[in-house]
Design an enzyme around this catalytic site. Structure first.
Site, PDB file in Angstrom:
ATOM      1  NE  ARG A  19      -1.301  -1.154   3.541  1.00 38.63           N
ATOM      2  CZ  ARG A  19      -1.803  -1.194   5.175  1.00 38.63           C
ATOM      3  NH1 ARG A  19      -3.342  -0.699   5.333  1.00 38.63           N
ATOM      4  NH2 ARG A  19      -1.112  -1.049   5.799  1.00 38.63           N
TER       5      ARG A  19
ATOM      6  CG  ASP B 208       4.991  22.407  12.056  1.00 33.08           C
ATOM      7  OD1 ASP B 208       6.235  21.783  12.593  1.00 33.08           O
ATOM      8  OD2 ASP B 208       4.420  21.157  11.843  1.00 33.08           O
ATOM      9  CG  ASN B 209       8.263  27.642   9.223  1.00 31.33           C
ATOM     10  OD1 ASN B 209       6.589  28.027   9.312  1.00 31.33           O
ATOM     11  ND2 ASN B 209       8.870  27.343   9.933  1.00 31.33           N
TER      12      ASN B 209
ATOM     13  NE  ARG C 133      12.829  28.847  -0.995  1.00 28.45           N
ATOM     14  CZ  ARG C 133      11.958  30.082  -0.464  1.00 28.45           C
ATOM     15  NH1 ARG C 133      12.242  31.270  -0.549  1.00 28.45           N
ATOM     16  NH2 ARG C 133      11.019  29.706  -1.945  1.00 28.45           N
TER      17      ARG C 133
ATOM     18  CG  HIS D 255      18.047  32.666   5.573  1.00 31.06           C
ATOM     19  ND1 HIS D 255      16.749  32.535   5.383  1.00 31.06           N
ATOM     20  CD2 HIS D 255      18.117  33.947   4.806  1.00 31.06           C
ATOM     21  CE1 HIS D 255      17.206  32.344   3.736  1.00 31.06           C
ATOM     22  NE2 HIS D 255      18.162  33.804   3.870  1.00 31.06           N
TER      23      HIS D 255
ATOM     24  CE  LYS E 262      15.637  28.034  11.098  1.00 33.77           C
ATOM     25  NZ  LYS E 262      15.599  28.291   9.445  1.00 33.77           N
TER      26      LYS E 262
ATOM     27  CE1 TYR F  49      11.614  26.339   9.003  1.00 30.92           C
ATOM     28  CE2 TYR F  49      11.226  26.122   6.474  1.00 30.92           C
ATOM     29  CZ  TYR F  49      11.035  27.228   7.132  1.00 30.92           C
ATOM     30  OH  TYR F  49      10.889  29.176   7.621  1.00 30.92           O
TER      31      TYR F  49
ATOM     32  CG  ASP G 228      18.908  34.268   0.908  1.00 22.82           C
ATOM     33  OD1 ASP G 228      18.894  34.817   2.171  1.00 22.82           O
ATOM     34  OD2 ASP G 228      17.889  33.688   0.453  1.00 22.82           O
TER      35      ASP G 228
END
Length: 186
Positions: free
Chosen positions: A23, A48-49, A59, A62, A72, A132, A170
């Site tokens: 399944r 939550d992101n 990215r 940071h 995180k 994350y 950035d």
């Protein structure tokens, strides 16, 4: 879940146990009690992101500092990314060093990033969904950026320079030395 130590204190590679049959599969992405029992770390995630990015997007790097620093737990839900962290903790022997790992929907690998690390990723697949959890809320005034191409780190983002897609923010992040000053001024 198996937790694998890295050379960086409390930076952990997390390998979930997949249970599957015809399944499909199931796996637990996080269990607070199990995490604490096996790592000794007491983490309570509050946010939550998720981001969607196309090939070539870079990215980062940071982080948040001061009272709004964040730990995180990151993973790539769809596609493939090179995940990169830089240790910004002055009291650690790994201060100023970077660590990278491939995260993908195929390997199901996650990375637990403790507070005190700058973080970023580059997208190596046609697109990637990156997910994350954070143990502190986003606070714009406490955000710090570090130049993704600071020569101190020698990070191979696995994307040719001409194909990298970065935000204006950035592209203009300060070098490591200046970012450290900003961090410790918070």
């Amino acid at each position: 879940m198996k937790y694998i130590k890295t050379p960086f204190e409390n930076l952990l590679v997390c390998q979930p146990t997949l249970m599957g049959d015809s399944r499909g599969y199931f796996y637990e992405t996080f269990n607070e009690a199990h995490f604490k029992k096996h790592t000794g770390l007491d983490i309570h995630f509050v946010q939550d992101n998720q981001s969607l990015s196309k090939y070539g997007v870079l990215r980062g790097l940071h982080m948040q500092g001061g009272a709004f620093a964040q730990a995180k737990l990151v993973r790539c839900f769809k596609g493939q990314v090179l995940d990169v962290v830089v240790d910004m903790r002055k009291d650690q022997p790994t201060f100023g060093k970077s660590y990278s790992i491939l995260l993908s929907e195929e390997n199901h690998t996650q990375l637990f990033i403790p507070r005190g690390f700058a973080h970023g990723f580059s997208v190596l697949s046609d697109e990637a969904v990156f997910v994350y959890k954070c143990d502190n809320f986003y606070h714009r005034e406490s955000e710090i950026g570090v130049a993704y191409n600071d020569p101190q780190f020698k990070i191979d983002w696995k994307i040719p320079e001409a194909e990298r897609i970065l935000s204006e923010k950035d592209q203009n992040n300060p070098a490591f030395a200046e970012a450290v000053k900003q961090l410790y001024a918070l």
